[in-house]
Design an enzyme around this catalytic site. Structure first.
Site, short mmCIF file in Angstrom:
data_model
loop_
_atom_site.label_atom_id
_atom_site.label_comp_id
_atom_site.label_asym_id
_atom_site.label_seq_id
_atom_site.Cartn_x
_atom_site.Cartn_y
_atom_site.Cartn_z
N TYR A 68 -2.88 23.99 5.02
CA TYR A 68 -3.93 22.78 5.49
C TYR A 68 -3.11 21.64 6.63
O TYR A 68 -3.24 21.46 7.66
CB TYR A 68 -4.74 21.12 4.74
CG TYR A 68 -4.89 20.53 5.52
CD1 TYR A 68 -6.04 20.55 6.58
CD2 TYR A 68 -4.56 19.28 4.68
CE1 TYR A 68 -6.36 19.66 6.87
CE2 TYR A 68 -4.84 18.21 5.37
CZ TYR A 68 -6.15 17.95 6.11
OH TYR A 68 -5.96 17.13 6.90
N SER A 90 -3.12 13.38 10.66
CA SER A 90 -2.80 13.57 9.03
C SER A 90 -1.86 12.98 8.32
O SER A 90 -0.71 13.38 9.12
CB SER A 90 -3.41 14.22 8.28
OG SER A 90 -2.98 13.68 6.81
N LYS A 124 -2.43 20.95 11.01
CA LYS A 124 -2.21 20.04 11.40
C LYS A 124 -0.48 19.95 12.59
O LYS A 124 -0.71 19.68 13.23
CB LYS A 124 -2.02 19.36 10.73
CG LYS A 124 -3.46 18.58 9.51
CD LYS A 124 -4.84 18.19 10.82
CE LYS A 124 -5.85 18.29 10.48
NZ LYS A 124 -7.01 18.02 11.57
#
Ligand code: NAD
Ligand code: WQD
Length: 338
Positions: free
Chosen positions: A149, A125, A153
């Site tokens: 989050y 992302s 990643k």
């Protein structure tokens, strides 16, 4: 015939990727625990493609499920979408995110290693860039995620880099998505968030359908032309096609590579609202509120590397992103529950 395993293939991006893989003549098998998806999306993919999609309900953290999957199917590559993606929830429940996203990927890699499968495309992302120093953002920009989050990643990216360093037989594509929106042109599959959406496009869609009273625009005092935040929205079908190209790339070039997936064009919140008004044919109510904590003023990609190396370019503009989102929302006001 060899197959590509698509983890998280019942989800928003995964279901669109299934369509593109099948429509380019490839065999797939989907693994999804349905924690954030409905089996109806797989049925819709079957209607669109007129093909049967082999589906296994199960978790990427379950070694038995994975072992059986790799035993039962002749899998030669994995497109790995499965994961959790809500930034706010990741702040409240960080361990849930590290378990699902980091531990889940580790378990998947172990099962791949056991099965001798060493080709993986990973859904990363643009969030790994944290607060960008400048835009457009190229792959060499510094990383530094600002929430659990994003860190999950980044950890997976680092894990896969270390894996490649230890065994160069791996072929690894790290795809950093900017802001995926839109839906399949058929209106059969699209984004189906649980509860009140966090993201802009599904929120506007629900205002347009009358489920939500108005859009809250999070700040109009950013240093941008109209004061609202700028993002690089990318049509989910363009994004899905990039995965087909990424796998072709890995088959040509056995290495690890990072690619930004965006259009390179930034749009403000008010630009998106205006484009959606055109798509749905009416004015949509909004209010300016305070900034949302953690938001950056602008984020848009330099997609040159993906354009050249993946032989891919985003084709669809903001008008089609909004038109396709609206077609999906207006034909499925309750998402896959309809
Ligand atoms: P999604 O929630 O619609 O899809 C993820 C799918 O994975 C769901 O179908 C869910 O049921 C499944 N899943 C989750 N945990 C699982 C597990 N442990 N085992 C098996 N299945 C599991 O999300 P999406 O928007 O399609 O995102 C796909 C991937 O792309 C995610 O990894 C996400 O982090 C990443 N990504 C998404 C965005 C975005 O804005 N949508 C942006 C950048 C990156
Ligand atoms: C876009 C713009 C908001 C909602 C998030 C994740 C990121 C990635 C993609 C997974 C911003 C504004 C939004 C609203 C608003 N996901 N906005 N009112 O924050 O760029 O990225 O999704 O990897 O990690 O952080 O996307 O759609 O939430 O916001 O004004 O109700 O819309 O402030 O400028 P974001 P978004």
């Amino acid at each position: 015939m060899t197959r590509t395993l698509i983890t998280g293939g019942a989800g928003f991006i995964g279901s669109h990727a299934c369509v593109e893989f099948v429509q380019t003549g490839q065999e797939v098998v989907v693994l999804d625990n349905l924690s954030n998806a409905s089996l109806r999306s797989i049925h819709a993919v079957e209607r669109i493609t007129q093909k049967n999609i082999p589906f296994v309900e199960g978790d990427i953290r379950d070694a038995d499920v994975l072992g059986k999957l790799f035993h039962d199917h002749e899998i030669d590559s994995v497109i790995h979408f499965a994961g959790l993606k809500a930034v706010g929830e990741s702040v409240e429940q960080p361990l849930k995110y590290f378990d699902n996203n980091v531990n889940g990927t580790l378990r998947l890699i172990e099962a791949m290693t056991n099965a001798g499968v060493k080709t993986i495309v990973f859904s990363s992302s643009a969030t790994v860039y944290g607060t960008p120093e400048h835009c457009p953002i190229s792959e060499s920009a510094p990383t530094g995620a600002v929430n659990p989050y994003g860190r999950s990643k980044l950890m997976v990216e680092q894990m896969l880099q270390d894996l490649f360093a230890s065994d160069p037989a791996w072929r690894i594509s790290l795809l950093r998505y900017f802001n995926p929106v839109g839906a399949h042109a058929s209106g059969e599959i699209g984004e189906d968030p649980n509860g009140i959406p966090n993201n802009l496009m599904p929120y506007i869609s629900q205002v347009a359908i009358g489920k939500l009273p108005f859009l809250r625009v999070f700040g109009d005092d950013y240093p941008t032309p109209d004061g609202t935040g700028i993002r690089d929205y990318i049509h989910v079908v363009d994004l899905a096609r990039a995965h087909v190209q990424a796998l072709k790339f890995l088959r040509r070039e056995p290495r690890i590579a990072i690619h930004n997936l965006g259009t390179g064009q930034g749009y403000s919140v008010l630009d998106v609202l205006k484009a959606f008004e055109t798509a749905c044919g009416r004015k949509l109510p909004f209010e300016i509120t305070d900034r949302r904590s953690g938001d950056v003023a602008e984020s848009y990609a330099d997609p040159t590397k993906a354009n050249c190396e993946l032989e891919w370019r985003a084709e669809f503009g903001i008008e089609k992103m909004c038109a396709d989102s609206w077609r999906w929302q207006s034909s499925h006001p309750e998402g896959f529950a309809d």
